[in-house]
Design an enzyme around this catalytic site. Sequence first.
Site, PDB file in Angstrom:
ATOM      1  N   VAL A 119       3.043  -5.453   3.515  1.00  0.00           N
ATOM      2  CA  VAL A 119       2.548  -6.336   4.586  1.00  0.00           C
ATOM      3  C   VAL A 119       2.883  -7.768   4.217  1.00  0.00           C
ATOM      4  O   VAL A 119       2.582  -8.229   3.107  1.00  0.00           O
ATOM      5  CB  VAL A 119       1.034  -6.177   4.791  1.00  0.00           C
ATOM      6  N   ASP A 170     -11.551   4.718   7.070  1.00  0.00           N
ATOM      7  CA  ASP A 170     -11.347   3.932   5.848  1.00  0.00           C
ATOM      8  C   ASP A 170     -12.159   2.633   5.912  1.00  0.00           C
ATOM      9  O   ASP A 170     -11.654   1.558   5.585  1.00  0.00           O
ATOM     10  CB  ASP A 170      -9.861   3.612   5.665  1.00  0.00           C
ATOM     11  N   GLY A 196       0.823  -1.197   0.000  1.00  0.00           N
ATOM     12  CA  GLY A 196       0.000   0.000   0.000  1.00  0.00           C
ATOM     13  C   GLY A 196       0.856   1.245   0.000  1.00  0.00           C
ATOM     14  O   GLY A 196       2.086   1.189  -0.152  1.00  0.00           O
ATOM     15  N   GLY A 197       0.201   2.386   0.185  1.00  0.00           N
ATOM     16  CA  GLY A 197       0.913   3.642   0.149  1.00  0.00           C
ATOM     17  C   GLY A 197       1.877   3.798   1.311  1.00  0.00           C
ATOM     18  O   GLY A 197       2.875   4.499   1.210  1.00  0.00           O
ATOM     19  N   MET A 198       1.588   3.145   2.457  1.00  0.00           N
ATOM     20  CA  MET A 198       2.436   3.300   3.631  1.00  0.00           C
ATOM     21  C   MET A 198       3.586   2.310   3.630  1.00  0.00           C
ATOM     22  O   MET A 198       4.684   2.626   4.076  1.00  0.00           O
ATOM     23  CB  MET A 198       1.612   3.115   4.907  1.00  0.00           C
ATOM     24  N   GLY A 199       3.347   1.094   3.157  1.00  0.00           N
ATOM     25  CA  GLY A 199       4.395   0.104   3.238  1.00  0.00           C
ATOM     26  C   GLY A 199       3.957  -1.203   2.634  1.00  0.00           C
ATOM     27  O   GLY A 199       3.093  -1.259   1.761  1.00  0.00           O
ATOM     28  N   LYS A 231       3.606  -5.448   9.131  1.00  0.00           N
ATOM     29  CA  LYS A 231       3.583  -4.270   8.265  1.00  0.00           C
ATOM     30  C   LYS A 231       4.897  -3.508   8.456  1.00  0.00           C
ATOM     31  O   LYS A 231       5.222  -3.091   9.570  1.00  0.00           O
ATOM     32  CB  LYS A 231       2.396  -3.382   8.609  1.00  0.00           C
TER      33      LYS A 231
END
Length: 867
Positions: free
Chosen positions: A96, A207, A91-94, A113
């Site tokens: 998993v 979300d 995803g945008g953060m990292g 994550k």
Amino acid sequence: MDDRYLRAKTIAMEALDIAPDAREAWLARRCADDAGLRAEVDWLVTAAHTGPDNPLAPGWPPAGIEPLREGARVDAAQPGQYRILRLLGEGGMGVVYLAERDDGDAHQLVALKLLASAGPHGARLAQRMSEERRILASLRHPNIAHLLDGGSTGNGQPFIALEYVEGERIDRWCQARGLPLRERVALFLKVCAAVEHAHQRLVIHRDLKPANILVTDAGEPKLLDFGIARLIEEHAPAEPTGTAQRALTLAYASPEHVAGKPLSTATDVWSLGIVLYELLTGTRPHQAVESGHLLPDAIVSGEIRPPSSAPRTGVPETDRAASAVGQAVGRIPADIDAIVLKALRHAPEQRYPSVAALSDDLRRFLESRPVSARRGHAMYRLRRFAWRHRWQVAAASVLLVLASGFLFERERQLQQVIAERGKAQALAGFMTELFANADPSRSRGEQITVREVLDRGAKDLRRRTDLPADTRADLLLAMADANQGLALESAAEPLFREALELKRRTGRPPLELARVQMKLAHAYAQQGRNADAIAIHRQAQALLSPDQPEERIERLRHRVAELRNEGLAGTRPAADMAADLERVLVQLGRPDGKDLALIRADALSALADARQQLGDFDRSLRAHQESVALRERYSADDPGELLTARINYATLMLDVDVDRGIRMLEEADRDYVKLIGENTLARAVNLNQLSVGYSRAGRHKEALGASGRAVAVARNTTSADNRLYLQLAVGHAISLRTAGRMQESEALLREVLPGLRKRSAPGVDAVNLAYALSALSRLVLDEHHDTAQALALAREAEDVLQPYAADYLVVYDGMIDPLARSLAMQGNHREAEAAAARYASLLDAHGEPPQSRWRESLAVLRKAIAQ
């Protein structure tokens, strides 16, 4: 590990409410000498307080970060290590990964994550991950995936480790099972409870969407991904949600989120409304414009059509899927339309003030009470009142009709009274004649048993033409019930069949037919004719409608009984049985009355048996405990059912604590004799399990006595071809052989062999026949040295056992020994060695280690062949 984490989280949440200066002493008392527990508690308390001031360790990231491969290890800065199993998503953060947490002697699957790269926005992303860790540390709810660990790896890379949820996203889970509307609403309420828990702790998820709500095999939803969650007290505005983001995420965003305005709990109420809309229709309100640039404007100011008239998207595949959802859900009532539309009002202050208020309205709908979303409509409230009190209103309406048509109704009732009087006279005459048959003066001085009275009565009833068909059917049922009460299943079964056919011919409603079918299926099952019972249960389910409350209950009762018969027949893998039973338990939900509670108790008992076969003793025990608790609450007037549940629980306890299991079975046997009597099939089962317990405890003399009593009780209770009697007799015969009582063992095996051959069928019956043939073959060989007869019996056993050999090594081992030795004694060493080789191949395929008891048995056999 999971148990320790849950204990630690409970203590940590309590510790946060204690003043810092008193917290240390309090924690020392609560954690005592458990250093591992104290470390877990300290970490959670720290995580809940840690701010995101310095989210990135100095010098991170190192140059050239590569994706982690399967088997790679990640070291946390504090003690603990993770082994990467596979990639779950990015995803945008990292990124998993599915990983295994290794904490000394404990292992647990986690969703790991990792912040994939710092880049130009590294500090902000690391801050968000730190915030997610802090938020999750403060949440504790069964429907939220909980935090297990977090911080930095050994090289300074930020990470968090979450409970790994193996499940399916909620929309696909509902559709795969074809859940009707009310069951979808009940499942959605659990999601609402999780969101409400977060709101109570001042956390907005921001979300919410089906992809972030997974449902486990047990039917429990789990809320995931608090990566962009915010604390309400921060009053921070939302980041503008541009169209560059994925449409699916934007599709659930609220108008204020899209416009970049401050967010509140109303933001999550909107998202929940979208999720509910999709669960009930298969589409989202603005799905037709999600692929273009019009979606943000549609969210902010577009019209939302009610779920009952959800628009088509114009995409054939999507519309077909929506049509399938519509077929499963059925008609969407106006109450649901009103609830969803209130959750989706554009102005936040016009929505439900909280998720609790939304949940309350949904519960009102399920209970047929007026929902607040339609408050103020007088005629609507009147209709809700009438539906909620429909029986009282119906009774009042009937009285009104009777009053207006009194003369007509009076005449009709008079005619009915005359007909009922004639029917009662016919019944009285038949019953008088039935019991007169037992008069010694009419039976030539012979004593007549109850069974003979019932048999004569059934024969007389078949000749009667003066009784209506429905009356004859009821009398046949009464006599069948009496036979069943005497454990005469073979006599009860034809009476149930005749009664069912009469009721079919007279056009009785499906529910009445299904209840007779349940009795007939039970009679089949008690005779060990599980395939016939399964067929009847399936016929009944085809008759009943899942949309009619009473029929739905009876349908579930038949489904549970069908699965239990499949388990008894042994024709399906235990894992499949467990999965089907868990799905039924989801459909049953929490019981709100005796009928559903007892069906749930049956399902739990069957599930416990399946889990026991899988070696999952902890979950099996929990299922048994819940089943017994339900029986204790709802079966006070049926001690037989409660005692059977206790016996099942005690049987499992033998695998956990043999001495405790024995005590429970001994107590159950005393209660059975006192409350019900000595000769019942359930007591025979209990005595046999008691024999197993004694044997495991090394009390072999008591074990042999208990198995002998079990066979005697079964023989006194049922017929000679009953499966249970045959199984118990074979087991006792083998115990007699082990005790050196060879003649008694052989006599019993020869006595039951015709019955075993007669009822041999795929599954348990075939295995039981093979077991008896193998035991008799060994006796004939060892005691009479008759190699020809021993070989014939062993070959018959091998043919019967062929499809089940891998699952019943103990039976195969008992068969192959006399087979190979008989061949060797006849001088046919090549074929004897071939038989041993077949056994070796089976053990190889089964993965048996070199030191297993079966390998040792094979070695002894080969040595005997060589001699």
